[in-house]
Design a protein around this motif. Structure first.
Motif, PDB file in Angstrom:
ATOM      1  N   ILE A 230     -30.868 -40.851  22.811  1.00  0.00           N
ATOM      2  CA  ILE A 230     -30.335 -40.367  21.533  1.00  0.00           C
ATOM      3  C   ILE A 230     -29.226 -39.353  21.834  1.00  0.00           C
ATOM      4  CG2 ILE A 230     -30.865 -39.111  19.430  1.00  0.00           C
ATOM      5  CD1 ILE A 230     -33.679 -40.203  19.564  1.00  0.00           C
ATOM      6  N   LEU A 231     -28.082 -39.580  21.242  1.00  0.00           N
ATOM      7  CA  LEU A 231     -26.929 -38.715  21.470  1.00  0.00           C
ATOM      8  C   LEU A 231     -26.290 -38.346  20.141  1.00  0.00           C
ATOM      9  CD1 LEU A 231     -25.324 -40.725  24.416  1.00  0.00           C
ATOM     10  CD2 LEU A 231     -26.361 -38.461  24.607  1.00  0.00           C
ATOM     11  N   SER A 232     -25.626 -37.247  20.173  1.00  0.00           N
ATOM     12  CA  SER A 232     -24.819 -36.856  19.012  1.00  0.00           C
ATOM     13  C   SER A 232     -23.378 -37.162  19.373  1.00  0.00           C
ATOM     14  CB  SER A 232     -25.027 -35.365  18.715  1.00  0.00           C
ATOM     15  OG  SER A 232     -24.310 -34.998  17.565  1.00  0.00           O
ATOM     16  N   VAL A 234     -19.470 -37.402  19.019  1.00  0.00           N
ATOM     17  CA  VAL A 234     -18.447 -36.551  18.388  1.00  0.00           C
ATOM     18  C   VAL A 234     -17.141 -37.319  18.393  1.00  0.00           C
ATOM     19  CG1 VAL A 234     -17.245 -34.336  18.486  1.00  0.00           C
ATOM     20  CG2 VAL A 234     -19.630 -34.499  19.261  1.00  0.00           C
ATOM     21  N   GLN A 243     -25.490 -38.420  14.902  1.00  0.00           N
ATOM     22  CA  GLN A 243     -26.601 -38.586  15.850  1.00  0.00           C
ATOM     23  C   GLN A 243     -27.104 -40.023  15.782  1.00  0.00           C
ATOM     24  OE1 GLN A 243     -29.226 -35.216  16.535  1.00  0.00           O
ATOM     25  NE2 GLN A 243     -30.929 -36.574  16.083  1.00  0.00           N
TER      26      GLN A 243
ATOM     27  N   ALA B  33     -30.022 -33.567  19.948  1.00  0.00           N
ATOM     28  CA  ALA B  33     -29.525 -34.502  20.949  1.00  0.00           C
ATOM     29  C   ALA B  33     -28.282 -33.933  21.622  1.00  0.00           C
ATOM     30  CB  ALA B  33     -29.180 -35.826  20.281  1.00  0.00           C
ATOM     31  N   GLN B  34     -28.080 -34.432  22.810  1.00  0.00           N
ATOM     32  CA  GLN B  34     -26.880 -34.032  23.558  1.00  0.00           C
ATOM     33  C   GLN B  34     -25.645 -34.587  22.860  1.00  0.00           C
ATOM     34  OE1 GLN B  34     -26.905 -35.472  27.560  1.00  0.00           O
ATOM     35  NE2 GLN B  34     -24.925 -34.554  28.078  1.00  0.00           N
ATOM     36  N   GLU B  35     -24.587 -33.792  22.835  1.00  0.00           N
ATOM     37  CA  GLU B  35     -23.337 -34.219  22.202  1.00  0.00           C
ATOM     38  C   GLU B  35     -22.464 -34.923  23.234  1.00  0.00           C
ATOM     39  OE1 GLU B  35     -22.864 -30.794  18.757  1.00  0.00           O
ATOM     40  OE2 GLU B  35     -21.536 -30.817  20.474  1.00  0.00           O
ATOM     41  N   VAL B  36     -21.760 -35.937  22.763  1.00  0.00           N
ATOM     42  CA  VAL B  36     -20.850 -36.672  23.656  1.00  0.00           C
ATOM     43  C   VAL B  36     -19.664 -37.147  22.836  1.00  0.00           C
ATOM     44  CG1 VAL B  36     -22.093 -38.855  23.310  1.00  0.00           C
ATOM     45  CG2 VAL B  36     -20.697 -38.537  25.344  1.00  0.00           C
TER      46      VAL B  36
END
Lengths: 300, 731
Positions: A230-232, A234, A243, B33-36
């Motif tokens: 799971i990633l946010s 951008v 997300q 969650a980790q940002e990317v």
């Protein structure tokens, strides 16, 4: 070949392409008699077709063979070979600054590609101009073919930095309106804008009798979406966050991106616009090599 | 009650609130969650939109699974119990058979009375209490009368209170099966139960565990009430075996097995009485506590009876304990007169010195003391010549020895054959140099154990000898003589007859090389023994070998048949009395049985087959019988003893019984130490099935499904995100 002092020009790689010419498939206007067909039928080297003699025509171009056959007078027409006028439109928006595991960002890849194409065309005595854009034109170098012009192109590429937002369609419309002479328009972009508007803008170029080649640059991660946790995410242009659990959306995402690419392929094909999906994982020289070879085969 | 379920611990249902935890966590938690960085979110948004519905369903499904898991666990620990299709018997119309154990072990004294009195009290409580059955019957383990189910419970209570103690063992398996069959046949009620009031004595109940077929009555409850306590102080005589021949002057060994049922070590003083008089000093022995090694002991008494005739006696334990009935074990014997051994020598004098005369050797072996009346010896040998061998001389002999007889006339052979086949006597034939093998084979083939062939081997001081290779030291002639089997194999034979064993013959001695030396066969009532060499040192050293004398003595003693087994019986058994009367004297004859020391007397007519069956054996003791109304006289005695199995007063553990019967398919078994406890156990079980185990399994399954669903697409490993794409790092 000497080692290049330019950031985006690699003579070793480009050297492999020197035997391939970027030939325009259709008639384009040029101001130097070169290898490209000119839309103007004048009296040049290659016979094109006959027309009936009208009083006042130059009788040096009478086709006596045709007269022997038909007992009528015809004047030969010739295709005039001209020099290519090319415009390289390089997308430098924020989204072009992306790379996941590829060696180059789309931006750098685009710069290398633009530099290489510029060199090839100048070498075949074509004139090439460079336009960098994001949501506006960042720089516009009019077409030229001198070594000094090449230097200007290479140096300018080195100074431009990826911008923020994208506004491809308006920029294309603007450029289509501003470019007077027909020529070859090479688009180097990820085309992340409204496809309908972009196609319409490209159509504008077609309407102006330009020949268009579109290199859609994509990082393999954009096509494959290899993320697992799971990633946010951008947005590189807007900063918007989202997300996502990739497990749930991977298949749908791949379908969407595939549809996006396929739409461009089809729409370009329908409009006789050359289109090449260009993953940045493929070295640009290899990509260009295979592309130009294909193109040469088609021309035959 | 909820949905037809009651709960053993309803308070734990508060755990159902835990089912809300997944939803609460869902509301409160947010995954950071980790940002990317990503070029554009356009396609992600489109994908999210497309998969939103599916994701929502999956998410809610997971939440529901987790809530369900917690709910299942909460309900499982609250132990839901479904109502049984049939309720417990309390207050309902049901039939019961009371199996009252009145075997010998129930006479053991315990605090406040005996085990039987305690059993009667509990049975009466059932039949008079609030939970009394509508129909009942009482089945005594040691009574033959089949009961009927009746609603007249007062009668049943009377039968219970009047139930006598017995000295027999409890055929518990048979009685429980009878009780169940009786209930199964009753159709007026649907609820049925067998109540067993017993001390759960181990031997009886282990038999119950082995019984087949009880599971066909699955719907019948079996309640076993153990009326015994563990603290019983008792040492009992489990068995008495008599080893040896009951012959005058012969020593008999009384092998007594004792069992200690006490929780502690106990000392016992054991003695032997013959005709009411002690025979020497009692033997003191110590037994370990019940259940330990050494809780059972064997004590031996040796006694020689100096007179022939009927003898009675008993083995006894001095002192009193919880069960006096097993402190005495009676026996009754008929001591026979001395064995009459007939030695037949050849008619013609051999001229041999006595040391080499087989008849002399046999006589000396059979009567080492030369007939000295002052020395008690069970065998009385008589020597005759072959010419004196006639049917009438044979008639008085228990055993006949033929010592190097060349041949027999047809009449003699026929007489000998009849003596063996129908007379029950033993013919022991020792071959020798004068024996005509062909004549023996012709005339005695119907009794000989082998066919005689030629004689082989040389005689003389330097002649080679063959040794014994094998002795059947399990045979009564040789059993127990030596501790080391090698001590048997010391005989040497120079010359012997080759013999071919016939069908039915047993080889008792074998020479090296496989030749049979001593064989026996039982053609009819008696036996024929054949020795392939001489009964003298002429051909072999057998007569000077240590096995020779005991072999001849045992051969003689056993010529009267095996040990008398028919004179000791167990209480409750059927005793067959068969007086030795000629058929002509049977008509009108009666057998009168008495028990000395009491006024009990029974008169039974003699059957046409010459026997009567006496069944009044409930009371242990010595019994005598005599024939009346016949032309001939006959009398005898026998002893009735209590059951030896009942001396072990240790009960079978209730859990062992319950578990064992449940494995056999009898699900409704409740063995407890009181009626109230057994009834409570049955009532608790009949309330219904406790479903906690199914719920626990269901919870585990849900857990597995949830884990699979939650992690269904988890890939191996995770990809690291480059730092350049991390907004925080890039910033």
């Amino acid at each position: 070949m000497a080692k290049s002092s330019y950031l985006y020009f690699e003579p070793d790689r480009v050297g492999r392409l020197r035997n391939l010419n970027l030939l325009a498939r259709h008639a384009v206007e040029g101001f130097i008699s070169g290898l490209h067909r000119s839309p103007h039928r004048g009296f040049s080297v290659e016979f094109s077709e006959h027309r009936e003699y009208s009083p006042g025509d130059d009788i040096r171009h009478l086709d006596w063979v045709a007269y022997a056959r038909s007992d009528r007078y015809y004047i030969k027409q010739y295709e005039q070979e001209t020099n290519l006028r090319a415009y390289i439109l390089l997308d430098v928006s924020g989204s072009m600054n992306y790379r996941y595991e590829a060696q180059l960002t789309k931006f750098s890849y685009g710069c290398f590609l633009a530099a290489c194409l510029s060199y090839l065309m100048c070498r075949q005595q074509d004139v090439v101009g460079m336009i960098a854009f994001d949501d506006r034109v960042r720089f516009h170098l009019p077409p030229g073919s001198t070594p000094a012009h090449m230097d200007r192109i290479f140096r300018r590429l080195e100074t431009v930095k990826p911008g923020k937002r994208t506004a491809i369609a308006p920029t294309f419309h603007q450029l289509a309106a501003s470019i007077a002479k027909r020529g070859l328009v090479i688009v180097i972009s990820d085309l992340y804008d409204d496809p309908k508007e972009i196609i319409r803008a490209l159509q504008h170029f077609v309407y102006k009798k330009h020949q268009i080649i579109v290199f859609q640059l994509m990082d393999p991660a954009e096509l494959d979406f290899p993320f697992r946790k799971i990633l946010s995410f951008v947005d590189m242009e807007t900063g918007q966050k989202l997300q996502v659990d990739p497990r749930h959306v991977k298949d749908a995402y791949r379908a969407e991106i595939r549809a996006f690419v396929d739409r461009y392929r089809k729409e370009c094909s329908d409009r006789n616009i050359e289109y090449a999906l260009t993953p940045t994982s493929t070295p640009y020289d290899q990509m260009l090599l295979s592309y130009l070879a294909r193109r040469k085969a088609l021309r035959r | 009650m909820i949905l037809g379920l009651t709960f053993a611990t309803p308070l734990l249902l508060v755990g159902l609130l835990a089912a809300g935890i997944p939803f609460l966590l869902h509301l409160l938690s947010s995954v950071r969650a980790q940002e990317v960085y990503f070029p554009t979110l356009r396609f992600l948004e489109m994908s999210m939109e497309k998969t939103a519905r599916r994701r929502r369903i999956q998410h809610w499904l997971l939440l529901l699974l987790r809530a369900l898991l917690l709910a299942l666990l909460a309900v499982a620990v609250a132990e839901p119990i479904s109502e049984a299709t049939g309720g417990w018997l309390s207050g309902k119309n049901y039939a019961a058979v009371v199996v009252l154990d009145n075997s010998m072990s129930m006479s053991a004294k315990e605090a406040g009375g005996t085990r039987l009195s305690a059993a009667k009290a509990q049975a009466s409580r059932l039949l008079a209490g609030d939970d009394r059955p509508a129909l009942a019957a009482v089945l005594l383990t040691n009574a033959a009368a089949p009961p009927e189910l009746t609603g007249r419970l007062e009668e049943i209570r009377q039968r219970v209170s009047q139930a006598p103690a017995t000295h027999a063992r409890a055929p518990m398996a048979q009685k429980v099966a009878e009780a169940m069959d009786l209930l199964a046949a009753e159709t007026s009620v649907t609820q049925k139960a067998v109540y067993v009031f017993s001390d759960m004595q181990r031997a009886s109940f282990e038999e119950l565990l082995r019984h087949e077929g009880l599971d066909r009555h699955k719907d019948i409850h079996l309640l076993v009430v153990n009326t015994a306590s563990d603290a019983v102080e008792n040492v009992g005589i489990r068995s008495v075996e008599i080893d040896g021949q009951p012959v005058m002057h012969e020593t008999l060994t009384f092998i007594v097995t004792l069992t200690n049922s006490s929780p502690t070590d106990r000392e016992a003083l054991v003695g032997l009485r013959v005709e009411g008089r002690p025979t020497g000093q009692p033997v003191r022995t110590t037994l370990r506590a019940a259940g330990q090694e050494g809780a059972s002991r064997v004590v031996r008494f040796r006694h020689r009876f100096s007179q022939a005739g009927p003898v009675s006696g008993e083995v006894y334990i001095e002192g009193a304990d919880a069960l006096p009935a097993d402190n005495v074990r009676r026996f009754s014997l008929e001591i026979a007169g001395r064995i009459r051994a007939l030695i037949v020598r050849p008619d013609q004098e051999t001229g041999l010195p006595p040391a080499l005369d087989p008849a002399v050797c046999l006589r000396l072996a059979l009567d080492p003391f030369g007939g000295d009346a002052s020395i008690p010896w069970p065998v009385r040998p008589t020597v005759i010549s072959a010419g004196e061998l006639r049917p009438e001389t044979l008639a008085g002999a228990d055993i006949v020895f033929l010592a190097n007889i060349p041949s027999l006339s047809e009449v003699q052979a026929a007489a000998l054959s009849q003596y063996v086949r129908t007379g029950g006597g033993t013919a022991a034939i020792f071959l020798g140099p004068d024996v005509d093998a062909r004549a023996y084979n012709q005339r005695l083939s119907d009794i000989l154990p082998a066919v005689l062939r030629n004689a082989v081997g040389e005689v003389g001081p330097d002649a080679p000898a063959v040794g014994l290779e094998w002795v059947d030291f399990r045979h009564p002639y040789f059993e127990g003589l030596y501790a080391n089997p090698g001590d048997y194999l010391t005989a040497l034979v120079q010359r012997r007859f080759r013999v071919e064993p016939l069908a039915g013959a047993e080889t008792l001695l074998r020479l090296s090389g496989g030749e049979a030396l001593l064989l026996t066969r039982s053609p009819g009532e008696g036996a024929c023994v054949l020795c392939a060499t001489t009964a003298s040192p002429r051909w072999a050293n057998l007569t000077t070998n240590p096995i020779f004398l005991p072999m001849l003595l045992r051969m003689s003693l056993l010529s009267r048949g095996g040990p008398e087994a028919g004179r000791m019986h167990l209480a409750g058994s059927r005793v067959a009395i068969q007086p030795k009367l000629p058929p002509s004297a049977r008509s009108g004859a009666k057998v009168v049985v008495t028990r000395p020391g009491s006024e009990d007397s029974w008169t039974l007519p003699l059957g046409a087959d010459g026997r009567v069956v006496f069944t009044e054996t409930a009371q242990p003791g010595h019994y005598r019988w005599r024939v009346t109304g016949a032309d001939a006289e006959a009398a005898g005695a026998f002893a009735i003893n209590p059951s030896g199995e009942e001396t072990d007063l240790q009960p079978l553990p209730a859990e062992t019984l319950s578990a064992g019967l449940r494995r056999r398919g009898l699900g409704r078994v409740y063995a407890r130490e009181s009626l109230a406890a057994a009834s409570a156990a049955a009532a608790a079980d009949t309330r219904g099935r406790n479903w906690w185990d199914y719920l626990a399994v269901a919870a585990i399954l849900v857990l597995v499904i949830e884990a699979v669903a939650a992690n269904s697409i988890r890939r191996r490993g995770e990809q690291p995100i480059p730092a350049r794409l991390n907004p925080r790092v890039a910033a």
